[in-house]
Design an enzyme around this catalytic site. Structure first.
Site, mmCIF file in Angstrom:
data_model
loop_
_atom_site.group_PDB
_atom_site.id
_atom_site.type_symbol
_atom_site.label_atom_id
_atom_site.label_comp_id
_atom_site.label_asym_id
_atom_site.label_seq_id
_atom_site.Cartn_x
_atom_site.Cartn_y
_atom_site.Cartn_z
ATOM 1 N N ASP A 67 0.816 -1.143 -0.079
ATOM 2 C CA ASP A 67 0.228 -0.185 -0.234
ATOM 3 C C ASP A 67 0.893 1.463 -0.097
ATOM 4 O O ASP A 67 2.099 1.270 0.174
ATOM 5 C CB ASP A 67 -1.029 -0.023 1.165
ATOM 6 C CG ASP A 67 -0.178 -0.537 2.647
ATOM 7 O OD1 ASP A 67 1.089 -0.391 2.671
ATOM 8 O OD2 ASP A 67 -0.949 -0.724 3.534
ATOM 9 N N ASP A 136 -7.513 -2.643 14.295
ATOM 10 C CA ASP A 136 -8.716 -2.817 13.897
ATOM 11 C C ASP A 136 -8.928 -4.154 13.201
ATOM 12 O O ASP A 136 -10.080 -4.366 12.506
ATOM 13 C CB ASP A 136 -9.637 -1.625 13.377
ATOM 14 C CG ASP A 136 -8.805 -1.273 12.035
ATOM 15 O OD1 ASP A 136 -8.061 -1.815 11.903
ATOM 16 O OD2 ASP A 136 -9.245 -0.071 11.484
ATOM 17 N N HIS A 138 -7.083 -4.503 10.200
ATOM 18 C CA HIS A 138 -6.924 -4.169 8.886
ATOM 19 C C HIS A 138 -5.758 -5.039 8.192
ATOM 20 O O HIS A 138 -4.716 -5.238 9.125
ATOM 21 C CB HIS A 138 -7.034 -2.925 8.420
ATOM 22 C CG HIS A 138 -5.864 -2.056 8.854
ATOM 23 N ND1 HIS A 138 -5.983 -0.870 9.765
ATOM 24 C CD2 HIS A 138 -4.431 -2.115 8.551
ATOM 25 C CE1 HIS A 138 -4.999 -0.207 9.931
ATOM 26 N NE2 HIS A 138 -3.872 -1.074 9.164
ATOM 27 N N GLU A 143 -9.483 -1.568 5.692
ATOM 28 C CA GLU A 143 -10.198 -1.374 6.862
ATOM 29 C C GLU A 143 -11.583 -2.147 7.031
ATOM 30 O O GLU A 143 -12.031 -2.623 6.049
ATOM 31 C CB GLU A 143 -10.643 0.208 6.855
ATOM 32 C CG GLU A 143 -9.345 1.499 6.744
ATOM 33 C CD GLU A 143 -8.835 1.381 8.031
ATOM 34 O OE1 GLU A 143 -8.712 0.407 9.047
ATOM 35 O OE2 GLU A 143 -8.418 2.332 8.033
HETATM 36 C C1 GLP Z 1 -0.493 0.361 8.538
HETATM 37 C C2 GLP Z 1 -0.202 -0.511 7.352
HETATM 38 C C3 GLP Z 1 -0.231 -2.027 7.591
HETATM 39 C C4 GLP Z 1 0.420 -1.948 9.036
HETATM 40 C C5 GLP Z 1 -0.342 -1.577 10.083
HETATM 41 C C6 GLP Z 1 0.318 -1.774 11.514
HETATM 42 O O1 GLP Z 1 -1.854 0.791 8.739
HETATM 43 N N1 GLP Z 1 -0.869 -0.307 6.097
HETATM 44 O O2 GLP Z 1 0.267 -2.568 6.758
HETATM 45 O O3 GLP Z 1 0.034 -3.570 9.338
HETATM 46 O O4 GLP Z 1 -0.272 -0.021 9.748
HETATM 47 O O5 GLP Z 1 1.112 -1.059 11.536
HETATM 48 P P1 GLP Z 1 2.351 -1.135 13.111
HETATM 49 O O6 GLP Z 1 3.207 -2.418 12.595
HETATM 50 O O7 GLP Z 1 3.082 -0.131 12.837
HETATM 51 O O8 GLP Z 1 1.566 -1.584 14.046
#
Ligand code: GLP
Length: 260
Positions: A67, A136, A138, A143
């Site tokens: 993404d 959440d 995702h 989402e």
């Molecule tokens: C973002 C990314 C996800 C990731 C999530 C969790 O939203 N798009 O791919 O898994 O953050 O982030 P973190 O690893 O910093 O908790």
């Protein structure tokens, strides 16, 4: 889904890096699906160490990132282009022409998304997809309420995700509203998934994803239908799992040939 619980995030990250390295070793021209966020950082560090010290060679590997934020240029310090260069790509030898990250500055989002899907197909599909999870549930930026059959497309981030990710920006208002993300259907077509989750903030999302019903309200729960998915957890992220002891027992009793 195989549930692997490790005492620390760094122990789980070493397993993730070994699984990736094993794939790269056996299939040097493999296609890796990469993720951003704080969760995969230690995995990338271990892969960089393996590249430097053990000669792990990425020169034939192709990468596709999950993404990117809409409206952030590749040079923007919070863009996922920048993140990937800083934390992984500039330290290893992936050929620049084989790196794919959605362009958040495109003037044609639907066209870009279609091309991204076509590029994944042309590369032969993704062999291994690394995933984090949002608090959440995702995956990528899919989402809650995302179609479980969705493809690469634009999404609007929830307030919760924008707040979670605000720590990387100077103010919450700076977190973009929109992103381009591989779809849940795109992720489900990958041949192998490694889902990483660390810390107590992920415990609820993981319990729902692993043991709850499959629901678009926790997009990671669709991974229950993935034929080769492993969840690599640290202790705090595993605390809300009901069958915790069973997962530990399975891991401790793996046959030798299955160990990593
Ligand atoms: C973002 C990314 C996800 C990731 C999530 C969790 O939203 N798009 O791919 O898994 O953050 O982030 P973190 O690893 O910093 O908790």
């Amino acid at each position: 889904m195989e549930i692997i619980i490790q005492p620390t995030a760094s122990a789980a990250s070493i397993i993730a890096a070994r699984l990736i390295a094993r794939l790269v070793y056996h299939k040097p021209n493999c296609v890796l699906g990469l993720a951003t966020g704080s969760t995969p950082l230690a995995t990338y560090q271990e892969l960089i160490r393996m590249h430097r010290e053990d000669g792990l060679d990425f020169s034939h590997v192709t990468t596709f990132n999950l993404d990117e934020y809409v409206g952030l240029s590749p040079e923007h310090p919070q863009s996922y282009h920048h993140f990937m260069q800083e934390h992984f790509l500039r330290h290893v030898n992936v050929a620049p022409e084989r790196i794919h990250i959605p362009d958040g500055m495109t003037s044609d989002v639907p066209g870009l998304c279609e091309r991204y899907e076509a590029e994944i197909r042309a590369a032969g599909g993704i062999d291994l997809q690394l995933l984090g999870i949002g608090s959440d549930g995702h995956i990528g930026f899919n989402e809650p309420s995302s179609s479980l059959a969705s493809r690469t497309r634009i999404k609007t981030l929830t307030e919760r995700t924008r707040n979670d990710n605000a720590r990387f920006f100077s103010s919450p208002a700076e977190v973009p509203l929109h992103c381009i993300t591989m779809g849940v259907g795109t992720i489900m077509e990958t041949r192998q998934v490694l889902l990483l989750a660390f810390g107590p903030n992920k415990a609820q999302a993981i319990a729902e994803a692993v043991e709850g019903p499959i629901t678009a309200m926790n997009p990671a729960s669709i991974l229950q239908m993935h034929p080769v998915a492993k969840a690599l957890l640290d202790e705090p992220a595993a605390t809300s799992l009901r069958r915790l002891e069973y997962y530990r027992w399975v891991f401790d009793n793996k046959p030798d040939w299955q160990r990593v």
